[in-house]
Scaffold this active site. Sequence first.
Site, PDB file in Angstrom:
ATOM      1  N   LYS A   1       0.858  -1.194   0.000  1.00  0.00           N
ATOM      2  CA  LYS A   1       0.000   0.000   0.000  1.00  0.00           C
ATOM      3  C   LYS A   1       0.878   1.223   0.000  1.00  0.00           C
ATOM      4  O   LYS A   1       2.006   1.189   0.527  1.00  0.00           O
ATOM      5  CB  LYS A   1      -0.884   0.026   1.254  1.00  0.00           C
ATOM      6  CG  LYS A   1      -2.146   0.837   1.081  1.00  0.00           C
ATOM      7  CD  LYS A   1      -3.216   0.029   0.370  1.00  0.00           C
ATOM      8  CE  LYS A   1      -4.511   0.795   0.231  1.00  0.00           C
ATOM      9  NZ  LYS A   1      -5.613  -0.099  -0.169  1.00  0.00           N
TER      10      LYS A   1
HETATM   11  P1  NAD Z   1     -13.290   7.757  -2.532  1.00  0.00           P
HETATM   12  O1  NAD Z   1     -12.279   8.806  -2.312  1.00  0.00           O
HETATM   13  O2  NAD Z   1     -13.836   7.536  -3.898  1.00  0.00           O
HETATM   14  O3  NAD Z   1     -14.543   7.977  -1.552  1.00  0.00           O
HETATM   15  C1  NAD Z   1     -14.439   8.166  -0.166  1.00  0.00           C
HETATM   16  C2  NAD Z   1     -15.796   8.722   0.303  1.00  0.00           C
HETATM   17  O4  NAD Z   1     -15.800   8.747   1.733  1.00  0.00           O
HETATM   18  C3  NAD Z   1     -16.081  10.153  -0.164  1.00  0.00           C
HETATM   19  O5  NAD Z   1     -17.435  10.248  -0.539  1.00  0.00           O
HETATM   20  C4  NAD Z   1     -15.827  10.975   1.103  1.00  0.00           C
HETATM   21  O6  NAD Z   1     -16.580  12.192   1.130  1.00  0.00           O
HETATM   22  C5  NAD Z   1     -16.312  10.006   2.153  1.00  0.00           C
HETATM   23  N1  NAD Z   1     -15.860  10.297   3.509  1.00  0.00           N
HETATM   24  C6  NAD Z   1     -14.629  10.680   3.938  1.00  0.00           C
HETATM   25  N2  NAD Z   1     -14.673  10.892   5.265  1.00  0.00           N
HETATM   26  C7  NAD Z   1     -15.939  10.610   5.672  1.00  0.00           C
HETATM   27  C8  NAD Z   1     -16.618  10.637   6.919  1.00  0.00           C
HETATM   28  N3  NAD Z   1     -15.994  10.987   8.036  1.00  0.00           N
HETATM   29  N4  NAD Z   1     -17.921  10.265   6.942  1.00  0.00           N
HETATM   30  C9  NAD Z   1     -18.576   9.924   5.835  1.00  0.00           C
HETATM   31  N5  NAD Z   1     -17.991   9.897   4.634  1.00  0.00           N
HETATM   32  C10 NAD Z   1     -16.693  10.233   4.554  1.00  0.00           C
HETATM   33  O7  NAD Z   1     -12.627   6.412  -1.972  1.00  0.00           O
HETATM   34  P2  NAD Z   1     -13.022   4.900  -2.294  1.00  0.00           P
HETATM   35  O8  NAD Z   1     -12.098   4.404  -3.337  1.00  0.00           O
HETATM   36  O9  NAD Z   1     -14.492   4.776  -2.454  1.00  0.00           O
HETATM   37  O10 NAD Z   1     -12.577   4.214  -0.924  1.00  0.00           O
HETATM   38  C11 NAD Z   1     -13.427   4.162   0.218  1.00  0.00           C
HETATM   39  C12 NAD Z   1     -12.982   3.029   1.100  1.00  0.00           C
HETATM   40  O11 NAD Z   1     -13.027   1.813   0.350  1.00  0.00           O
HETATM   41  C13 NAD Z   1     -11.548   3.143   1.637  1.00  0.00           C
HETATM   42  O12 NAD Z   1     -11.473   2.559   2.915  1.00  0.00           O
HETATM   43  C14 NAD Z   1     -10.765   2.295   0.654  1.00  0.00           C
HETATM   44  O13 NAD Z   1      -9.543   1.829   1.195  1.00  0.00           O
HETATM   45  C15 NAD Z   1     -11.762   1.188   0.415  1.00  0.00           C
HETATM   46  N6  NAD Z   1     -11.510   0.414  -0.799  1.00  0.00           N
HETATM   47  C16 NAD Z   1     -11.544   1.003  -2.033  1.00  0.00           C
HETATM   48  C17 NAD Z   1     -11.283   0.228  -3.139  1.00  0.00           C
HETATM   49  C18 NAD Z   1     -11.367   0.788  -4.531  1.00  0.00           C
HETATM   50  O14 NAD Z   1     -11.227   0.002  -5.474  1.00  0.00           O
HETATM   51  N7  NAD Z   1     -11.632   2.053  -4.710  1.00  0.00           N
HETATM   52  C19 NAD Z   1     -10.990  -1.141  -3.019  1.00  0.00           C
HETATM   53  C20 NAD Z   1     -10.994  -1.705  -1.752  1.00  0.00           C
HETATM   54  C21 NAD Z   1     -11.256  -0.908  -0.645  1.00  0.00           C
END
Ligand code: NAD
Length: 418
Positions: free
Chosen positions: A106
């Site tokens: 990561k």
């Molecule tokens: P992203 O940046 O697209 O979205 C994150 C979202 O969370 C945004 O809408 C943001 O406003 C919101 N957010 C941030 N702080 C917040 C809070 N305190 N309360 C409510 N909402 C809040 O990111 P993503 O890619 O969707 O990732 C989100 C999670 O999923 C992370 O933990 C990431 O590690 C995990 N994840 C993502 C992927 C991927 O393929 N994108 C894969 C596995 C895991």
Amino acid sequence: MGTDTNPFNSLQEQIDEAAVYLDVGDDVIERLKHPERVLETNLTIERDDGELERFKAFRSQFNGDRGPYKGGIRYHPGVTRDEVKALSGWMVYKCATVGIPYGGGKGGIVIDPDEYSETELERLTRAFATELRPLIGEDRDIPAPDVNTGQREMNWIKDTYETLENTTAPGVITGKAIDSGGSEGRVEATGRSTVIAAREAFDYLGEDVSDATVAVQGYGNAGWIAAKLVAEMGATVVAASDSSGGVYAEDGLDPVAVKGHKRETGSVVGFEGANEEITNEDVLTLDVDLLIPAALENAIDEELAHDVKADVISEAANGPITPDGDAVLAEKDVYVVPDILANAGGVTVSYFEWVQNRQRFHWSEERVNDELETIIVDAFDALTDTYEENDLASFRTAAYVVAIQRVADAYEQAGSFP
Ligand code: NAD
């Protein structure tokens, strides 16, 4: 977020909890609790106004026993060395849970990307890619998107690497745009596995996810797709939130319209189809059947867990529940489908993207989604078999039991060197 629990300590506690049920030596477990190496670097770029600015950045390569290191790159002001270490460890056990041939890594840069122009972000991303170049490669370490990064950043990293190496190597990074070697279905994959896993959990409990009410915390890539797909299964998404707050509609929100509103205004807040504006905490404690945390770590700590009313939680985010929060939820018989299975669709379709890049062959979206479905359903079945055989307290411990055994087997089969 509710707590300052160190996510690296959470990872180590989760490993210890599962180790009790495994016939793996303490010395090997100790090895599996620490990253093999962590790069900490300082990137200095020129801002558009000519000033220089320094940014701290990390890449953790946690474990490569089962294959090349694999894991996303996050741009967020809250990135720390320990967060990156934890996220890289979760990648190891995620890849092992779903049985794809990768280790875990990561990366992250400490930055609020909203404060920077596109050209500044491009310079910074290329500076990071240059720094990462000796460490990454199609058979070494393969980054991907995470919070606040996406196709744009992946395309820049691929181009920087290929230019410096004087080659074409699309498999050096995943999550690319289709025309740059990306896969069909990659953007949707994390949300898709989150809802497939939720559907399997409801089925396991003798219920049907299509009857469920759902709340989604975080409306980014993972959260909004999960909301859209679970609604397509017939469920009712009653609440959604992002970092600015949340919205609620008793009869259900239209997830696509909520996304349209967020695209236009920058937030779900103010969505005209909602009855009520609610706080982030309200979203987590609503009386719903299914809760999907899809923001960041530590959203549900011990205190908040007491107020959770959902029957099932499917973790789209990595590490959204602290170990203390987990214990409370287990006592309350809340079924948690752990991140290392629920959100594994992202890395699984990243794996398909890498396979396609190596084959120089493009799969149809139907093939991608079918293969993803098989992998997630098989992994869920292996998890519930282990859960029942060992009479475990949680699905999470079951997933770690499966995963740690697979990593330990690969390590021991390799023998000792030198
Ligand atoms: P992203 O940046 O697209 O979205 C994150 C979202 O969370 C945004 O809408 C943001 O406003 C919101 N957010 C941030 N702080 C917040 C809070 N305190 N309360 C409510 N909402 C809040 O990111 P993503 O890619 O969707 O990732 C989100 C999670 O999923 C992370 O933990 C990431 O590690 C995990 N994840 C993502 C992927 C991927 O393929 N994108 C894969 C596995 C895991």
